[in-house]
Design a protein around this motif. Structure first.
Motif, mmCIF file in Angstrom:
data_model
loop_
_atom_site.group_PDB
_atom_site.id
_atom_site.type_symbol
_atom_site.label_atom_id
_atom_site.label_comp_id
_atom_site.label_asym_id
_atom_site.label_seq_id
_atom_site.Cartn_x
_atom_site.Cartn_y
_atom_site.Cartn_z
ATOM 1 N N PHE A 1 0.833 -1.205 0.000
ATOM 2 C CA PHE A 1 0.000 0.000 0.000
ATOM 3 C C PHE A 1 0.865 1.251 0.000
ATOM 4 O O PHE A 1 1.839 1.340 0.744
ATOM 5 N N CYS B 1 1.772 8.121 5.481
ATOM 6 C CA CYS B 1 1.365 7.293 6.623
ATOM 7 C C CYS B 1 2.523 6.513 7.214
ATOM 8 O O CYS B 1 2.403 5.314 7.501
ATOM 9 N N LEU C 1 8.266 -2.508 9.065
ATOM 10 C CA LEU C 1 7.070 -2.624 9.915
ATOM 11 C C LEU C 1 6.136 -3.770 9.505
ATOM 12 O O LEU C 1 5.709 -4.550 10.367
ATOM 13 N N PRO C 2 5.800 -3.916 8.204
ATOM 14 C CA PRO C 2 4.882 -5.020 7.844
ATOM 15 C C PRO C 2 5.432 -6.392 8.240
ATOM 16 O O PRO C 2 4.654 -7.321 8.495
ATOM 17 N N ARG D 1 8.569 0.600 1.673
ATOM 18 C CA ARG D 1 7.774 -0.238 2.581
ATOM 19 C C ARG D 1 6.793 -1.100 1.778
ATOM 20 O O ARG D 1 6.582 -2.274 2.087
#
Lengths: 210, 408
Positions: free
Chosen positions: A78, A84, A97-98, A144
């Motif tokens: 995404f 974000c 992070l994911p 990301r």
């Protein structure tokens, strides 16, 4: 392949999306254009299974997912309009992070993250995301999204918060990353420069796809 | 699954609020911990102080006054009992030891207690840390906290003890001129108010007040038996019975015929019961206080989550399962409450130690407020309750619609 079958979204009396049918095959870049309030972001949220449609269905490789969060984790990258990122974390921690959601995180993830950030032009991966420039933040957000080479990338106005020059660079990076991974890319935008790079552009007007 | 990077990020994002939450929780918890620790320490210290006072005999009246005056040297004007009881008790086979306790004089704010050499050494249990026990009528032994030098000459004054080490202005006006004790020894600390007392032969106290010395001759060997025709009265007699049955028999016997007998322990139990009731009320008030504060903190967390719902929606959009978001919020909130509880535990113990020092300064009772399992258990329960309550905002964070939150 991502496919939306006769998808409608209604909020009370208002029809936000009306019988949308759309297919995004692997390796293809599809752009959705349209004025503000036309339902572009809603369409993207339905495509990412963040929002259950009132009617119709969304399938990936011909099947409906029973675990949208798990499906997004394994399948979707995404990119958001205003990045974000978690501003208190470093650029690298944001990229990784994911992977924190998964039961296991591969040992070389940090190395891959640093390499990906370098590829995106981020020279200081350990710098806090909150102090990066807007262009750098969007690069981190793209890193990301594509680190795990997801087969589907969903991007919501990825250049809207950037100046024209930076927006152009970001658009190139995003499309290059998608093409390199052979991913299906669905972008909603009203940035003509970005849409011009797409293989196919559809226009959303009054909740209907032209 | 590793929620800790996000937990740390959340703390950094609201560090000011987090610090205040910890401080408020710590203060609320500290009150409960301090009340519990202080009450326990006070109970232990007061019980320890009465160890050498198995049975007390005095004139009929208030049992509490007799205990407070004899054990804790909170000197009050007690009626006297016939001194002949001393000889009667000394001759009783059920009595292992007996000693008079006579008070009413003061030197430099320190109470002067007339007794026997045998009781000065607590029936042979204590030896002077300096010098020796008195052997003549004009000699005195100091409690460990009395700031007077060995060899000093001191003159008692009639009156109640004031601030130890500071002579009351009245003291000079009521001095027993011509009476001088020579300090010959000092006792080791006992952690009781007797550490602030000046111990002298009871004979001298009687003589100072014009009652003779209790003996047929003058001078005479100090202590029991007293063979004068008329033995002066004393405010209290401390008795060491031979056995438990003897103690009960003596108590029954001396509860009649113009005397009152009691076990200081039974008076303390009654005091502890009242103290326990007060403690229960304070602990309940403190628990309610903690509960209300926890609710306030959780309400604050709910508000913060509302403000940060987009942050958690992004995590969900990136593929975080609901349980990940639940863990991030729950761990963050529970850790805040737990940190506040632990800081409160330390603060409570420190506060209790400070209060103990104040009590010791005022009464001479060594109130050693030490960390105890009760307070640790209380804090453990609070952490568990806080952890359970923190599930509510954590669960709410997972229920927010993702698409709507992303647009917020």
């Amino acid at each position: 392949m991502l496919a939306l079958h006769d998808v409608s979204v209604r909020v009370g009396e208002l029809t936000v999306l009306d019988a949308i049918t759309l297919a995004v095959p692997p390796g293809r870049c599809v752009g959705i254009a349209g004025p503000s309030g036309s339902g572009k972001t809603t369409l993207l949220h339905v495509a990412g299974m963040l929002l259950e449609p009132s009617l119709g269905s969304v399938t990936w490789q011909g099947t409906r997912s029973r675990d949208p969060a798990g499906w997004r984790r394994k399948t979707v990258g995404f990119v958001f309009q205003d990045f974000c990122l978690v501003p208190e974390l470093s650029a690298l921690a944001n990229v990784l992070l994911p992977m924190r959601f998964a039961a296991f995180c591969s040992g070389d993830a940090a190395g891959r993250g640093i390499a990906m950030l370098a590829e995106m032009g981020i020279a200081h991966p350990h710098r806090r995301a909150g102090i990066l420039s807007r262009g750098e933040q969007q690069r981190v957000a793209i890193a990301r999204a594509v680190l795990n080479t997801p087969p589907l990338i969903l991007a919501d106005e990825p250049t809207a918060s950037l100046d024209a020059g930076t927006g152009g660079q970001i658009a190139k990076l995003l499309i290059a990353a998608a093409r390199q991974a052979g991913a299906a890319l669905l972008v909603v935008s009203h940035d003509p420069a970005l849409l011009a790079e797409m293989d196919e552009v559809r226009t959303l007007r009054g909740g209907r796809l032209a | 699954m590793n929620p800790f990077p996000m937990v740390l990020a959340d703390w950094r994002a609201m560090r000011g609020t987090a610090v205040w939450c910890i401080v408020l929780v710590a203060l609320a918890v500290a009150i409960g911990v301090a009340v519990g620790a202080q009450e326990r320490a006070l109970r232990q210290a007061s019980a320890r102080a009465s160890d050498d006072f198995a049975l007390l005999i005095g004139a009929p009246g208030s049992q509490t006054s007799l205990v407070l005056a004899s054990v804790y040297l909170q000197v009050e004007a007690l009626p006297l009992i016939d001194g002949a009881n001393l000889n009667r008790l000394a001759a009783d086979k059920r009595v292992a030891a007996v000693a008079p306790i006579a008070f009413g004089d003061v030197v430099n704010g320190y109470p002067v207690i007339g007794t026997t050499a045998n009781f000065v050494t607590r029936w042979g249990r204590l030896a002077p840390s300096e010098g020796r026990v008195f052997e003549a009528e004009d000699e005195a032994v100091l409690g460990s906290d009395v700031r007077l030098p060995i060899g000093a000459g001191i003159t008692p004054a009639h009156g109640a003890a004031g601030a130890p080490g500071k002579a009351d202005p009245d003291e000079a006006r009521h001095r027993h001129e011509g009476v001088v004790y020579k300090v010959v020894g000092r006792l080791p600390p006992t952690g009781t108010p007797w550490d602030r007392a000046i111990l002298v032969p009871v004979e001298t106290v009687w003589e100072t007040h014009g009652l003779g010395n209790g003996h047929a001759r003058d001078p005479a060997p100090l202590g029991l038996p007293f063979d004068a025709e008329s033995i002066p009265g004393v405010p209290a007699i401390v008795v060491k019975p031979v056995g438990v049955a003897d103690a009960y028999a003596l108590r029954g016997q001396y509860r009649q015929g113009g005397t009152m007998a009691l076990f200081p322990a039974e008076v303390l139990v009654s005091l502890y019961r009242n103290l326990g009731d007060v403690r229960a009320v304070l602990v309940l008030a403190s628990a309610l206080n903690d509960g209300l504060l926890f609710l306030s903190v959780l309400l604050l967390v709910v508000v913060l989550i509302g403000l940060r719902r987009r942050r958690y929606a992004v995590l969900r959009a990136l593929g975080a399962p609901a349980v990940y978001v639940l863990l991030v919020v729950w761990l963050g909130t529970t850790a805040l409450l737990a940190a506040g509880c632990l800081v409160g535990l330390a603060l409570g113990w420190a506060g209790s130690a400070a209060a103990g020092a104040l009590v010791a300064a005022r009464t001479g009772l060594a109130v050693a407020a030490a960390p105890g399992a009760d307070e640790a258990l209380l804090v453990g329960v609070l952490v568990l309750v806080g952890g359970a309550m923190a599930l509510v905002p954590a669960w709410l964070a997972t229920r927010a619609p993702i698409s709507e939150s992303l647009r917020s």
